[in-house]
Design a protein around this motif. Structure first.
Motif, short mmCIF file in Angstrom:
data_model
loop_
_atom_site.label_atom_id
_atom_site.label_comp_id
_atom_site.label_asym_id
_atom_site.label_seq_id
_atom_site.Cartn_x
_atom_site.Cartn_y
_atom_site.Cartn_z
N UNK A 14 0.83 -1.20 0.00
CA UNK A 14 0.00 0.00 0.00
C UNK A 14 0.86 1.25 0.00
N UNK A 15 0.47 2.19 -0.86
CA UNK A 15 1.30 3.35 -1.17
C UNK A 15 1.11 4.55 -0.24
N UNK A 16 0.70 4.36 1.02
CA UNK A 16 0.50 5.49 1.94
C UNK A 16 1.62 6.51 1.81
N UNK A 17 1.25 7.79 1.85
CA UNK A 17 2.22 8.85 1.62
C UNK A 17 3.41 8.75 2.57
N UNK A 18 4.59 8.54 2.02
CA UNK A 18 5.82 8.50 2.81
C UNK A 18 5.96 7.30 3.72
N UNK A 19 4.96 6.44 3.78
CA UNK A 19 4.97 5.29 4.69
C UNK A 19 4.27 4.11 4.03
N UNK A 20 4.98 3.49 3.10
CA UNK A 20 4.39 2.35 2.40
C UNK A 20 4.34 1.14 3.33
N UNK A 21 3.21 0.47 3.35
CA UNK A 21 3.07 -0.75 4.15
C UNK A 21 2.99 -1.93 3.20
N UNK A 22 3.81 -2.94 3.48
CA UNK A 22 3.95 -4.08 2.58
C UNK A 22 3.59 -5.39 3.26
N UNK A 23 2.96 -6.25 2.53
CA UNK A 23 2.91 -7.66 2.87
C UNK A 23 4.38 -8.12 2.97
N UNK A 24 4.74 -8.76 4.08
CA UNK A 24 6.18 -9.05 4.28
C UNK A 24 6.73 -9.94 3.17
N UNK A 25 5.86 -10.67 2.47
CA UNK A 25 6.39 -11.53 1.41
C UNK A 25 6.94 -10.73 0.24
N UNK A 26 6.57 -9.41 0.16
CA UNK A 26 7.11 -8.57 -0.91
C UNK A 26 8.20 -7.62 -0.43
N UNK A 27 8.77 -7.94 0.75
CA UNK A 27 9.92 -7.16 1.24
C UNK A 27 11.09 -8.09 1.55
N UNK A 28 10.82 -9.13 2.34
CA UNK A 28 11.89 -9.94 2.92
C UNK A 28 12.41 -10.95 1.90
N UNK A 29 13.70 -10.91 1.68
CA UNK A 29 14.28 -11.88 0.76
C UNK A 29 15.75 -12.11 1.06
N UNK A 30 16.11 -13.39 1.10
CA UNK A 30 17.52 -13.77 1.06
C UNK A 30 17.59 -14.90 0.06
N UNK A 31 18.80 -15.20 -0.41
CA UNK A 31 18.90 -16.25 -1.43
C UNK A 31 18.40 -17.59 -0.89
N UNK A 32 18.58 -17.81 0.43
CA UNK A 32 18.16 -19.11 1.00
C UNK A 32 16.65 -19.22 1.10
N UNK A 33 15.95 -18.08 1.28
CA UNK A 33 14.52 -18.16 1.59
C UNK A 33 13.61 -17.67 0.47
#
Ligand code: PHE
Ligand code: ZN
Length: 853
Positions: free
Chosen positions: A258-277
């Motif tokens: 969600x594109x809230x002004x200056x404070x985007x809130x994300x489903x964690x699946x679209x932020x957190x990433x490492x090659x293992x996970x």
């Protein structure tokens, strides 16, 4: 009491707000069961509106006190808000109110809610009214200041931080915004921080906020953010406009982000990433969605929508912009093919059934039901066509005028089209039909060749099938990109765009030395279905020679689709022509591996069903599954050597990198592996699974095993390895259901709903089982209707807890009219059972009513 026949909201009924808001000051005293929200709102009569009562929306609020210019109000709230009689109100006044809400009890994840001990908000589309009384409509824009009081260490809201102390923080957002862009987050969070200097020299602090322990998985999101910021400056001349940009990852979220002004809130699946996970697809989605939300800062936030009918104004444009960005970051051809695949899978399917609606709908009951593939993806296709029609320079000029003229406003599709009409002098009134008419146009193509004179004529005819409420369609403006190839495979006419405006259009070319081969709809220049009867030899020729990579892929795809349809009908087998052509593509080292991987991907079972429906037939999901399986086995048998070579050649030595080059190699390697497993019983896949050091290969190997009925010990091992990681466990649930054999899919899903990790109130987890079941076409539609019943049971259970997610997943039933009487009856019964549930949400009521027609 519930209204028996609720009335829809209609675009035609729009009236401007009677009062505007000059400023809002909010204070939150956070507590899980009793958060106090005080609001001070400066109202001013709107000179451009007719005298009317002022409606303040408010739902589920306990009103403590409310005053107008210090005088307690006498009006009493009803279930959805408060009406202040317009005649009694001064032309300007101060509203002050205090309400109490209970974020801990908010399971719908709309308004202020809690996720893992953290407070967060989701206000689009109409969630702000669950926080305080307000004119919750996007054409009311105002600057906000926010004070948050809580013992939690991190307290965030929109705009710039203005002051903070022990247990409190204040934020100031100077840019006028509608309430749907409000956000607040409070929690025990840690930041992955960085900085960005804008083109004009503004220093911006960047933070990705996550739960402690996740800070090592934010680098890719941050990198994507910085690239998005730079790209928007370079491609659109748009700079960021605050001192900070915050992204927060939340585990419980109904949508992607969600594109809230200056404070985007994300489903964690679209932020957190490492090659293992995270898989390559996850990295790709993170890049795309971070960019999408960031781009909304200009297309959505600075310029917003007048009303929710205009949703495509911000979403279609922002999707188009994120597609352009991804095309620039990766391979443009591969990106285009992927976008078309998803358009066909989701939007064409929607357009073909009872949920078909215009990109700009003209009525709705629940706006949350209109965040659809049609509004988003077809909305983006319209922008793409517009750009094709007015040209790059015309597009840039129109966009510049749009930003200059409408910054700070709440706009309509008419405003958007007017800037292009003005900047380019074009009449776009017929083009505007793309927003108003639902349904996917069909483009019938016929050819005429006169050997004697060398005259070649191409005739195009368009028609759009009826959709709910729209029996007759007028012709649309269709840009058809066409090229011609000579018999030797050389390009004899470079791409030109035919602008079709009438029902019928012909193009004649004189003096051709030999019959040319047309390549139609290059780059997928319009979201239409092409009906062009051509021989398999012709398709194989285009597959080998077309200069347009999309059309080249499309030729092979068309061939595969025709073969599969024939296999479903009469059990035929794929001929050697196709298999040889595919083998040539597989080993053609001049082609991008990612492109070759796409060529190897068989049309999905739902694609085949759609093709059969297009041909006027009733699809049998089991027959489709069997045919597709035989098709893949035939490919595997015919190309074993080439596949084995590709599997080895595409290894990616060195440490994992999510970049497009390595991701493309892995895509081809894993596509090869899935076929090879049909020959080796899964030996290679089991070895790869055992040795994989990244999630892309681990999941690819597991999928390959499950597809051949193996992999049970790997499934168990995978869970032991990843039991601590929510996002990976979601994958574990989903892959088992999605790739289960048709006979066991429903039982697999049912038993997973009894697994101790099945936290059904978490939308990602719910989707990983019940959403995955709907993607397993043969399993979901297995005879007897157990799949339908299981999904209906769960939608009924979820609805009172989270109506938005329940309604979204109900679209699994949208295809019910396609099927044979037994399946139709069972799907219909499931829908009727849902509809008959007492106290069903407005969300699910509208969906079932539309599907049942
Ligand atoms: N506006 C969000 C987006 O595109 C989607 C969204 C809608 C999120 C409604 C939450 C609720 O990007
Ligand atoms: Zn969006």
């Amino acid at each position: 009491m519930k209204d028996a026949t609720p009335q829809p909201i209609r675009l035609a009924d729009y009236t401007p707000p009677p009062f505007l808001v000059e400023g809002v000051a909010l204070t939150f005293r956070l507590a899980p069961r009793a958060t106090r929200v005080t609001s001070r709102i400066r109202f001013r009569r709107n000179p451009d509106a007719q005298a009317q009562d002022l409606r303040l929306d408010g739902e589920g609020l306990r009103l403590i006190s409310a005053t107008i210019d210090g005088v307690p109000i006498t009006a009493q709230p009803d279930a959805t808000g408060l009406t202040l009689p317009g005649g009694d109100l001064p032309d300007a006044f101060d509203w002050a109110a205090e309400v109490e809400i209970a974020p801990e009890e908010n399971t719908a994840l709309e308004g202020l809610y809690m996720s893992n001990g953290m407070y967060c908000t989701q206000c689009e589309a109409e969630g702000f009214r669950k926080i305080t009384f307000y004119p919750d409509r996007p054409d009311v824009m105002a600057p906000f200041t926010v004070r948050v009081e809580s013992e939690l260490p991190v307290l965030l809201s929109n705009g710039n931080p203005s002051a903070q102390g022990d247990g409190w923080a204040e934020w100031d957002d100077p840019w006028p915004k509608p309430a749907y862009l409000f956000a607040l987050v409070a929690g025990d969070l840690v930041a992955h921080s960085d900085a960005f200097a804008t083109a004009s020299g503004r220093a911006v602090a960047l933070n990705v906020w996550v739960r402690p322990g996740d800070e090592g998985r934010c680098a890719y999101a941050m990198d994507s953010l910085k690239r998005s910021m730079r790209w928007d400056e370079e491609a659109y001349g748009r700079e960021y406009d605050l001192d900070v940009f915050n992204i927060v990852a939340v585990d419980d979220f109904n949508m992607g982000a969600m594109e809230n002004k200056g404070l985007n809130v994300f489903n964690s699946k679209y932020v957190l990433a490492s090659s293992e996970t995270a898989t390559d697809a996850d990295f790709d989605n993170i890049e795309r969605i971070v960019a999408h939300e960031y781009f909304h800062n200009w297309t959505g936030n600075r310029i917003t929508c007048r009303d929710w009918f205009q949703l495509c104004l911000k979403e279609g444009l922002t999707v188009f912009r994120d597609q352009q960005f991804s095309a620039d970051m990766r391979s443009a051809a591969v990106k285009r093919i992927e976008d078309v695949l998803s358009l066909r899978a989701r939007q064409f399917r929607e357009d073909q059934g009872p949920l078909a609606h215009p990109v700009r709908p003209d009525s709705y009951h629940e706006i949350n039901n209109f965040y659809t593939a049609t509004v988003y993806e077809k909305g983006a296709e319209i922008i793409r066509m517009l750009r094709t029609l007015v040209g790059e320079d015309g597009y840039d000029a129109g966009v510049r005028l749009y930003f200059d003229r409408h910054d700070g406003q709440a706009c309509t599709i008419e405003d958007w089209l007017a800037v292009f009409a003005e900047a380019t002098g074009r009449d776009l009134s017929q083009f505007a039909r793309w927003y108003a008419q639902a349904g996917t146009p069909r483009l019938r193509v016929t050819e005429d060749w006169d050997e004697g004179t060398g005259r070649f004529t191409l005739t195009l005819e368009q028609s759009t099938p009826p959709t709910p409420g729209q029996p007759d369609k007028a012709p649309q403006v269709i840009p058809v990109a066409v090229g011609l190839l000579g018999p030797a495979g050389d390009e004899i006419m470079a791409t030109r765009v035919i602008e079709m405006t009438d029902t019928r259009h012909s193009l004649t070319i004189e003096g051709m030395p030999a019959r040319p081969v047309p390549s139609i709809l290059r780059g997928f220049s319009a979201p239409v279905v092409v009906e062009h009867a051509v021989t398999p030899e012709r398709r194989a020729f285009l597959m080998a020679h077309d200069t347009d990579p999309f059309s080249r892929w499309e030729a092979g795809r068309g061939l595969a689709r025709e073969i599969l349809v024939a296999m479903v009908r009469d059990g035929a087998a794929p001929g050697p022509d196709y298999l040889d052509a595919l083998a040539v593509t597989l080993s053609d080292e001049r082609l991008d591996p990612a492109f070759r991987a796409l060529c190897l991907r068989a049309p999905s079972e739902d694609d085949i069903a759609q093709a059969l429906v297009d041909a006027g037939e009733t699809p049998d999901p089991m027959a489709i599954h069997t045919a597709r399986e035989r098709f893949q086995r035939a490919i595997a048998a015919h190309m074993d050597d080439g596949l084995a070579r590709a599997f080895i050649a595409m290894e990616t030595p060195g440490p994992y990198s999510p970049d497009a080059r390595d991701a493309g190699r892995r895509a081809l390697r894993l596509a090869a592996l899935a076929y090879l497993s049909r020959n080796d019983g899964g030996d290679r896949a089991a070895r790869l699974f055992a040795g994989a050091d990244n999630m892309t290969e681990q999941m690819g190997a597991l999928g390959a095993l499950l597809q051949v009925g193996a992999g049970q010990s790997e499934v168990a091992r995978f869970h032991r390895q990843w039991a601590h990681d929510r996002l990976v466990v979601d994958k574990w649930f989903a892959v088992q259901v999605a790739l289960a054999a048709p006979e066991s899919a429903v039982e697999t899903a049912r038993s997973l709903t009894r697994h101790p990790d099945f936290d059904w109130k978490n939308p990602n987890r719910f989707r990983s089982v019940l959403g995955a079941l709907a993607t397993n076409a043969a399993g979901f539609h297995a005879p007897g209707g157990a799949g339908y019943a299981l999904l209906a049971d769960w939608l009924i259970q979820l609805d009172p807890v989270n109506p938005q997610t329940a309604a979204r997943l109900s679209t699994a039933f949208e295809t019910w009219r396609r099927y044979d009487p037994a399946r139709q009856g069972a799907m219909r019964a499931a829908l009727e059972r849902i509809r008959a549930t007492p106290d069903l949400s407005r969300d699910l009521s509208e969906m079932t009513a539309r599907m049942l027609g």
